[in-house]
Design a protein around this motif. Structure first.
Motif, PDB file in Angstrom:
ATOM      1  N   GLU A  39      -1.231   3.143  -3.680  1.00 26.17           N
ATOM      2  CA  GLU A  39      -0.611   2.019  -4.376  1.00 26.17           C
ATOM      3  C   GLU A  39      -1.724   1.015  -4.643  1.00 26.17           C
ATOM      4  O   GLU A  39      -2.370   0.561  -3.701  1.00 26.17           O
ATOM      5  N   MET A  96      -9.819   2.920   1.017  1.00 21.82           N
ATOM      6  CA  MET A  96      -9.061   2.939   2.278  1.00 21.82           C
ATOM      7  C   MET A  96      -8.436   4.321   2.483  1.00 21.82           C
ATOM      8  O   MET A  96      -7.225   4.463   2.454  1.00 21.82           O
ATOM      9  N   CYS A 144      -4.919   5.734  -0.032  1.00 18.89           N
ATOM     10  CA  CYS A 144      -3.874   4.767  -0.348  1.00 18.89           C
ATOM     11  C   CYS A 144      -3.429   5.055  -1.783  1.00 18.89           C
ATOM     12  O   CYS A 144      -4.253   5.248  -2.666  1.00 18.89           O
ATOM     13  N   HIS A 204       0.864  -1.170   0.000  1.00 16.69           N
ATOM     14  CA  HIS A 204       0.000   0.000   0.000  1.00 16.69           C
ATOM     15  C   HIS A 204       0.910   1.232   0.000  1.00 16.69           C
ATOM     16  O   HIS A 204       2.128   1.091  -0.021  1.00 16.69           O
ATOM     17  N   CYS A 223      -3.821  -1.732  -4.558  1.00 18.78           N
ATOM     18  CA  CYS A 223      -3.610  -2.812  -3.583  1.00 18.78           C
ATOM     19  C   CYS A 223      -4.747  -3.825  -3.607  1.00 18.78           C
ATOM     20  O   CYS A 223      -4.943  -4.559  -2.657  1.00 18.78           O
ATOM     21  N   HIS A 257      -8.975  -0.931  -3.209  1.00 17.41           N
ATOM     22  CA  HIS A 257      -7.912   0.080  -3.107  1.00 17.41           C
ATOM     23  C   HIS A 257      -8.473   1.492  -2.958  1.00 17.41           C
ATOM     24  O   HIS A 257      -7.927   2.322  -2.236  1.00 17.41           O
TER      25      HIS A 257
HETATM   26 CU   LIG Z   1      -3.978   0.101  -0.167  1.00 17.18          CU
END
Ligand SMILES: [Cu+2]
Ligand code: HEC
Length: 404
Positions: A222, A231, A220, A185, A224, A228
């Motif tokens: 990245e 978050m 976040c 992340h 993930c 994603h």
């Molecule tokens: Cu993430």
């Protein structure tokens, strides 16, 4: 859709078109560098395109039917090699200065461990015995469900709001230790000019000293996995005295939450008396990282009093909305056939051990929730077992420990 996208970008950058100035010395330096380099680019563009458009216009065929055919000029070649070289060096000098400052995490006043999970953040106030998960706010989460029918424009801070923000003091040098527990992340808060990869097995360091109280949002950064985009990060910066008060309050509730009874009334199907107020657990002595970790891992050891059923129901509802409602829905109805209803279910109202085991270990499409504390799992199980018409025994944290 794109309007929502712009709204989102504005929400977490705080500015419509430009990089945010931010609220730390570093973020202002980063902004300054960004503007400096922007203007260098503008100047280069003016010169290069100016020369190009001038040539296109002044030497057009109607004016110069016979083109010049000169070739190779050592002078020009030296000039167009050295000038960019000098420009690059001139840009690298201030940039390197800022980079070195960003990396310098020495002499920090406090440390926060930030751990990325699919799909939430965990914050650990190292040495303070305070740690919690931060997940997408229940409001955003409800609205984001496919076919929720909720107009996301009516949801304040849609997708950039959480149930429990990371509360930080202003004026202190805060070191962040950034890592992850599953996939990569990245913890990104533009206003703090902090963007660090969170990599399982590695600990990255970064720091910030926030100048102004306020709420700063991030996401976040990245890719993930499936959620994603769900978050977000919310940092709430408070003046130091308010922060200290908040921290003391957290410690109080953490201690209460981390002090499950060895024997509980719920085993016998009786609710723990509400007046059984949790006593503070024995002082952990030196609040070291180790002590914090130990307290997290073995809270049952120095048990004082059981959380009351009311407390469990309230805490459990929060955990449920944060962790379970995405699949089992706010009303416990699930989304059959994949996500079973928890209303009157054989497991949800059956023997506690079986249900706890499934929550701790997971089952098929249901992920394991072993990273939650015994108290959180006991609370959410109690909540499920006593909501939406369900009526089954409350669950004590010690019963959760037995399933690990
Ligand atoms: Cu993430
Ligand atoms: C990612 C989706 C997902 C999340 C999040 C999730 N569950 Fe589940 N849950 C499932 C699925 C799928 C099953 C069915 C598992 C099976 O039997 O194959 C299930 C089954 C259950 C059952 C058993 C229901 C029955 O009667 O068979 C209980 C109880 C339960 N979940 C509780 C929880 C609790 C409590 C949480 C939050 C801590 C939670 N679940 C979070 C997907 C999820």
């Amino acid at each position: 859709m794109w309007m929502a996208g712009i709204g989102l970008a504005m929400a977490y950058t705080g500015e419509r078109y430009n990089l945010p100035m931010g609220v730390t010395e570093i973020s202002r330096e980063v902004h300054g560098l960004h503007m400096l380099i922007f203007w260098v680019c503008v100047a280069i563009a003016v010169v290069v395109f100016g020369a190009m458009f001038y040539s296109v216009f002044a030497h057009r065929r109607s004016v110069h039917p016979k083109p010049a055919d000169f070739h190779e000029s050592t002078t020009v070649e030296i000039v167009w090699t050295t000038i960019p070289f000098i420009i690059l060096i001139a840009m690298a000098i201030p940039a390197a200065g800022t980079l070195i400052k960003m990396e310098d995490t020495r002499n920090s006043d406090m440390t926060i461990k930030v751990t990325g999970y699919q799909w939430k953040w965990h914050y650990d106030y190292i040495g303070q015995d305070v740690a919690f998960f931060s997940t997408l706010s229940a409001e955003s989460n409800r609205a984001r469900q496919l076919g929720s029918g909720i107009d996301v424009n009516t949801v304040p801070n849609y997708l950039v709001d959480v149930d429990k923000p990371l509360v930080l003091p202003v004026g202190q040098k805060i070191r962040f230790l950034v890592t992850a527990n599953d996939v990569i992340h990245a913890w990104w808060v533009p206003a703090l000019a902090v963007k660090k990869d969170a990599i399982p097995g590695y600990i990255n360091e970064v720091w910030a000293r926030i100048d102004e109280p306020g709420t700063y949002r991030g996401v976040c950064a990245e890719l993930c996995g499936r959620d994603h985009g769900f978050m977000p990060i919310v940092v709430q910066a408070l003046p130091e005295d308010e922060y200290n008060a908040w921290l003391a309050e957290q410690k109080g509730s953490e201690v209460a939450a981390a002090a499950p009874a060895a024997t509980t009334a719920s085993d016998a199907g009786v609710d723990a008396p509400a007046e059984a107020v949790a006593e503070p657990a024995p002082a952990a002595g030196e609040t070291t990282e180790l002590a914090a970790a130990a307290a997290e891992e073995a809270p049952a050891a120095d048990a004082a009093a059981a959380p009351s059923k009311d407390e469990q129901m309230a805490a459990g509802e929060k955990v449920y909305n944060g962790q379970c409602a995405a699949c089992h829905q706010a009303g416990g109805t699930g989304i059959p056939p994949n996500f079973p209803s928890l209303v009157g279910g054989a497991v949800s109202t059956g023997p506690a051990a079986e249900m706890l085991n499934q929550i701790v270990k997971g089952k098929n499409l249901m992920p394991p929730f072993g990273h939650l504390s015994d108290d959180e799992i006991a609370a959410v199980a109690t909540f499920v077992r006593n909501s939406w018409g369900n009526s089954a025994s409350a669950v004590a944290p010690a019963e959760v420990a037995a399933q690990r």
